[in-house]
Design an enzyme around this catalytic site. Structure first.
Site, mmCIF file in Angstrom:
data_model
loop_
_atom_site.group_PDB
_atom_site.id
_atom_site.type_symbol
_atom_site.label_atom_id
_atom_site.label_comp_id
_atom_site.label_asym_id
_atom_site.label_seq_id
_atom_site.Cartn_x
_atom_site.Cartn_y
_atom_site.Cartn_z
ATOM 1 N N ILE A 13 0.852 -1.199 0.000
ATOM 2 C CA ILE A 13 0.000 0.000 0.000
ATOM 3 C C ILE A 13 0.887 1.249 0.000
ATOM 4 O O ILE A 13 0.652 2.186 -0.763
ATOM 5 C CB ILE A 13 -0.948 0.035 1.217
ATOM 6 C CG1 ILE A 13 -1.874 -1.187 1.233
ATOM 7 C CG2 ILE A 13 -1.789 1.322 1.197
ATOM 8 C CD1 ILE A 13 -2.791 -1.279 2.442
ATOM 9 N N HIS A 177 -14.669 -2.293 10.081
ATOM 10 C CA HIS A 177 -14.043 -2.758 8.840
ATOM 11 C C HIS A 177 -13.880 -4.269 8.921
ATOM 12 O O HIS A 177 -12.817 -4.782 9.234
ATOM 13 C CB HIS A 177 -12.690 -2.063 8.685
ATOM 14 C CG HIS A 177 -12.038 -2.323 7.361
ATOM 15 N ND1 HIS A 177 -12.684 -2.212 6.160
ATOM 16 C CD2 HIS A 177 -10.755 -2.677 7.061
ATOM 17 C CE1 HIS A 177 -11.846 -2.488 5.183
ATOM 18 N NE2 HIS A 177 -10.669 -2.780 5.695
HETATM 19 N N1 APR Z 1 7.639 0.538 11.351
HETATM 20 C C1 APR Z 1 7.559 0.824 10.041
HETATM 21 N N2 APR Z 1 7.219 -0.085 9.116
HETATM 22 C C2 APR Z 1 6.937 -1.328 9.516
HETATM 23 C C3 APR Z 1 6.995 -1.701 10.876
HETATM 24 C C4 APR Z 1 7.365 -0.704 11.814
HETATM 25 N N3 APR Z 1 7.449 -0.975 13.122
HETATM 26 N N4 APR Z 1 6.664 -3.020 10.950
HETATM 27 C C5 APR Z 1 6.407 -3.451 9.695
HETATM 28 N N5 APR Z 1 6.580 -2.431 8.831
HETATM 29 C C6 APR Z 1 6.457 -2.443 7.372
HETATM 30 C C7 APR Z 1 6.903 -3.731 6.705
HETATM 31 O O1 APR Z 1 8.325 -3.861 6.660
HETATM 32 C C8 APR Z 1 6.263 -3.585 5.323
HETATM 33 O O2 APR Z 1 7.140 -2.955 4.395
HETATM 34 O O3 APR Z 1 5.097 -2.301 6.966
HETATM 35 C C9 APR Z 1 5.044 -2.698 5.586
HETATM 36 C C10 APR Z 1 3.736 -3.394 5.329
HETATM 37 O O4 APR Z 1 3.662 -3.654 3.976
HETATM 38 P P1 APR Z 1 3.003 -4.981 3.381
HETATM 39 O O5 APR Z 1 3.465 -6.157 4.150
HETATM 40 O O6 APR Z 1 3.216 -4.955 1.902
HETATM 41 O O7 APR Z 1 1.432 -4.773 3.726
HETATM 42 P P2 APR Z 1 0.348 -3.872 2.969
HETATM 43 O O8 APR Z 1 -0.337 -4.702 1.946
HETATM 44 O O9 APR Z 1 0.945 -2.579 2.563
HETATM 45 O O10 APR Z 1 -0.703 -3.661 4.174
HETATM 46 C C11 APR Z 1 -0.337 -2.965 5.336
HETATM 47 O O11 APR Z 1 -2.595 -2.308 5.824
HETATM 48 O O12 APR Z 1 -4.614 -2.947 4.878
HETATM 49 C C12 APR Z 1 -3.723 -3.126 5.944
HETATM 50 O O13 APR Z 1 -4.112 -5.425 6.562
HETATM 51 C C13 APR Z 1 -3.190 -4.538 5.964
HETATM 52 O O14 APR Z 1 -2.247 -4.392 8.152
HETATM 53 C C14 APR Z 1 -1.944 -4.380 6.762
HETATM 54 C C15 APR Z 1 -1.459 -2.970 6.355
#
Ligand code: APR
Length: 310
Positions: A13, A177
């Site tokens: 996202i 949600h």
């Molecule tokens: N600080 C910053 N970034 C973090 C942290 C943290 N403490 N922990 C995890 N991340 C990062 C991960 O490294 C990853 O790059 O958050 C990002 C999440 O990205 P994706 O795994 O691709 O997930 P995404 O599809 O973007 O969804 C993110 O939104 O819709 C919700 O359910 C979904 O909870 C999920 C979130």
């Protein structure tokens, strides 16, 4: 001076969101992620910097794992956390995403205390509540992105079934949600024409059901992660409404204090988003069935929130 937008989480996202913020020239974008992912977000930011000449965008993008780089951000959008995999509910993410949001909230409070904060990580209604409690931010400056997405899905399905323009479809989804969300077909129109004049009852019921399960439908199709284009577009809409003081009416998870008989919980309600953040919650008269559905979704939200122990 350009506005500053901090994206916490530069995954699926976060990456699309950075692109959309750039294409709309909403402000300079800083993408924050964990140290292990620093190369990935620096790469995404640089890749986007190099895409700008095609259309002449002048905003800048940077990637970092140092929260000090979000200093003074006007907007913070939080997608940090883990997404669902097939077979998982959003609530299954609570334990891990709660730890992450606690760390994020402390850093946002420290470096961007005046930001408008849009929380996206799931389970949304509990994670936005946790951010609010841990950060101590004012309630008008904290919001959860869910209704914008659920309503966009509802709109998309109505457009697909009627063959009419998405642009003319107007509708609303209230509540949490998750599977108990409350789409309101009674208020859905295409160009002002109620949808029951355009579609048979069974078709409308099928659209409502598909809307409730739309996130899961994508999770199953992708097989590894959850939706990202439509969530990113929904967040962009909210960022733009705030930065441009548009007074958009966007269903969002806002902290209710008496509205709809709800007190102290974040849940999807129609919100006016402008320069004051969540400037107002609009109240509409619900039918008895709609009220019952809203109570059911509130119970689901309360249950997940109670598990945060905050
Ligand atoms: N600080 C910053 N970034 C973090 C942290 C943290 N403490 N922990 C995890 N991340 C990062 C991960 O490294 C990853 O790059 O958050 C990002 C999440 O990205 P994706 O795994 O691709 O997930 P995404 O599809 O973007 O969804 C993110 O939104 O819709 C919700 O359910 C979904 O909870 C999920 C979130």
């Amino acid at each position: 001076m350009r506005k500053k937008i901090a994206l916490i989480g530069g995954g699926q996202i976060g990456g699309v969101l950075a692109l959309l913020c750039t294409q709309k020239e909403l402000g300079d974008v800083v993408i924050i992620d964990i140290p292990k992912a620093e190369g990935m977000i620096k790469g995404k930011a640089l890749d986007l910097m190099e895409s700008r000449p095609h259309d002449g965008y002048d905003v800048t993008l940077t990637g970092s794992s140092d929260y000090a780089d979000i200093k003074g951000a006007d907007v913070v959008a939080i997608t940090a956390g883990v997404p669902r995999r097939p077979g998982m509910s959003r609530d299954d993410l609570l334990e891990i995403n709660l730890k992450i949001i606690t760390d994020v909230a402390n850093n946002v409070k420290k470096y961007a205390p005046n930001a408008f904060v849009i929380v996206v990580s799931n389970p949304l209604d509990a994670i936005v509540y946790a951010f609010y409690k841990v950060s101590g931010f004012k309630k008008n400056k904290v919001v959860g992105m869910a209704g914008a997405l659920d309503s966009a899905r509802f709109r998309a399905f109505i457009a697909m079934e009627t063959g009419l323009s998405t642009q003319d479809v107007s509708c609303m989804v209230l509540g949490g949600h998750g599977p108990t969300m409350v789409p309101l077909p009674r208020l859905a129109t295409v160009g002002g024409v109620p949808i029951d004049k355009l579609l048979p009852g069974e078709k409308i019921e099928a659209i409502v059901d598909r809307t409730r399960k739309a996130g899961t439908e994508i999770v199953q199709l992708l097989g590894n992660g959850s939706a990202y284009f439509s969530p990113a577009a929904s967040i962009t809409e909210m960022i733009e409404a705030y930065l441009k003081d548009k007074k958009r009416v966007i269903p969002s998870a806002a902290c209710c204090e008496g509205e709809y008989g709800i007190d102290g919980y974040f849940i999807g309600v129609p919100c006016v988003i402008g320069a004051g953040g969540i400037e107002r919650i609009l109240e509409i008269d619900l039918t008895d069935d709609e009220k019952a559905a809203l109570n059911k979704t509130l119970e689901a939200v309360k249950k997940t929130v109670s598990e945060t122990k905050l």
